[in-house]
Design a protein around this motif. Structure first.
Motif, PDB file in Angstrom:
ATOM      1  N   UNK A 143     -43.515 -22.292  -2.607  1.00 54.62           N
ATOM      2  CA  UNK A 143     -43.085 -22.684  -1.267  1.00 54.62           C
ATOM      3  C   UNK A 143     -43.098 -24.203  -1.124  1.00 54.62           C
ATOM      4  N   UNK A 144     -44.140 -24.838  -1.641  1.00 56.63           N
ATOM      5  CA  UNK A 144     -44.213 -26.305  -1.581  1.00 56.63           C
ATOM      6  C   UNK A 144     -43.151 -26.940  -2.464  1.00 56.63           C
ATOM      7  N   UNK A 145     -42.896 -26.346  -3.640  1.00 55.65           N
ATOM      8  CA  UNK A 145     -41.896 -26.903  -4.551  1.00 55.65           C
ATOM      9  C   UNK A 145     -40.489 -26.768  -3.973  1.00 55.65           C
ATOM     10  N   UNK A 146     -40.227 -25.694  -3.241  1.00 54.55           N
ATOM     11  CA  UNK A 146     -38.929 -25.552  -2.577  1.00 54.55           C
ATOM     12  C   UNK A 146     -38.691 -26.731  -1.643  1.00 54.55           C
ATOM     13  N   UNK A 147     -39.696 -27.082  -0.856  1.00 54.68           N
ATOM     14  CA  UNK A 147     -39.548 -28.209   0.071  1.00 54.68           C
ATOM     15  C   UNK A 147     -39.305 -29.511  -0.679  1.00 54.68           C
ATOM     16  N   UNK A 148     -40.021 -29.706  -1.785  1.00 51.86           N
ATOM     17  CA  UNK A 148     -39.832 -30.922  -2.582  1.00 51.86           C
ATOM     18  C   UNK A 148     -38.439 -30.954  -3.202  1.00 51.86           C
TER      19      UNK A 148
END
Length: 384
Positions: free
Chosen positions: A220-225
């Motif tokens: 989920x965090x990598x999607x935002x990045x």
């Protein structure tokens, strides 16, 4: 110019006159690459940037002047050792900037409008403009599509030279197919011999893909990045209870399928980044067996060093050799001491950028390494 497509499209559809300044070439430690643009309309409104601030004021003035006199100009900006307060790039590099007026009577306005409209629709398209050439040609534009068809100003500019327009279209199409933005040297008759004509070709291609395998918190965090970096981000997981829109609202696509099966059937290219966060051998091994044989830009997998050693053993048993295994970045990410999902995503994103741009990942302080590099990316001859 195509890096400020949305705003310019609104301007041209509203019938505004404007001038656009576009970075053509860069040298040394220049802050922005070819294609970066700043535009000024007849009311004095400015959008975009060519230098991150160093020469914006001078470029703004050139745009205002171009709107007044209708002249296309090419201006070089660099750092002056004799006068550090003179207009120039304090970072020490040089940039050549093409300033083109786009007024109601401009012969190339229709071409630029078509290019901007196509870019807004996310259609692949190349815009070729003459940077240097005989009188009457600088600023002339040609829109080129993937199928080789093109659109120019009728009976003027490039169309006035027999065979030249066709050869310019062929060169622009080649850069479009490679997803590159850069310059091309031609002779005045259109042959490939460097001579009296320099073109800037800007390619508008779909954003590069990032495929994140494993619907976990780190994903989920990598999607935002990934979205922040301009990727079209897909999340893939075989477990429908985890691969949901509620958990990944910012993902462009969410796919419920076995990762290796999905990867075999989906489109990838030389700009694609594959991030394997499944951390489970039954997913990782078949997936990486496929991934490491694809001509993609980046393949990384999460896990401890012990997990990596076991994963590498399994991949060798699956038939992968040293050359294929050397492409695997595992454990994924740069050493930032990351703990949280957000910090981990930052370390992974940083490694992807370093791989894409040819960076080392070491601190710039005391390193002596170049700050800016001529790497290949999706936007151009320097790798956007």
């Amino acid at each position: 110019m195509l890096d400020i497509t949305e705003e310019l499209h609104r301007w041209i559809e509203a019938g505004r006159d404007f001038a656009v300044a576009t970075v053509v070439t860069v040298g040394g430690s220049a802050p922005r690459g070819p294609g970066a643009a700043l535009a000024v309309d007849s009311a004095g409104t400015a959008i975009g940037s060519v230098s991150g601030g160093c020469v914006e004021g001078a470029v703004y003035d050139l745009c205002v002047q171009a709107l007044q006199d209708g002249e296309t100009v090419l201006q070089r900006f660099g750092y002056s050792d004799e006068d550090a307060f003179a207009v120039g790039l304090t970072c020490g590099g040089t940039i050549d900037v093409l300033v083109t007026p786009v007024r109601a009577e401009s012969p190339g306005r229709a071409v630029l409008r078509a290019a901007l409209s196509a870019a807004v629709r996310r259609e692949p398209v190349a815009l070729a403009r003459v940077v240097r050439g005989p009188a009457g040609l600088p600023g002339a534009a040609l829109l080129v599509r993937p199928d080789g068809t093109y659109q120019g100003a009728d009976e003027s500019g490039l169309a006035a030279e027999p065979g030249l327009e066709r050869n310019v279209a062929a060169e622009a199409r080649a850069l479009l197919e490679a997803g590159r933005t850069g310059t091309v040297e031609l002779s005045e008759d259109g042959s490939r011999c460097p001579g009296g004509l320099t073109l800037l070709v800007e390619s508008n291609v779909p954003p590069p893909r990032m495929i994140v395998f494993g619907a976990v918190d780190f994903a989920a965090a990598l999607v935002r990045a990934g979205k922040f970096l301009g990727y079209h981000v897909t999340v893939c997981d075989a477990r429908p209870v985890f691969a949901t829109r509620a958990r990944f609202p910012e993902a462009d696509d969410i796919v419920v399928d076995w990762p290796h099966r999905y990867l075999r059937q989906t489109a990838t290219d030389a700009r694609t980044a594959l991030c394997v966060l499944t951390h489970d051998a039954k997913f990782d091994v078949p997936l990486l067996t496929v991934a490491l044989r694809l001509p993609v830009a980046f393949v990384g997998a999460m896990g401890s060093r012990r997990t990596h050693a076991d994963r590498e053993r399994r991949l060798r048993e699956a038939g992968l050799g040293d050359r294929e295994l050397a492409r695997l970045r595992s454990p994924i990410g740069l050493d930032l001491g990351a703990r949280t999902p957000e910090e981990t995503a930052l370390s992974i994103a940083a490694e992807i950028v370093a791989s894409r741009r040819g960076g080392t990942g070491v601190p710039l302080t005391g390193s002596g390494t170049p700050i800016h590099r001529d790497g290949m990316d999706r936007t151009g001859a320097r790798a956007a």
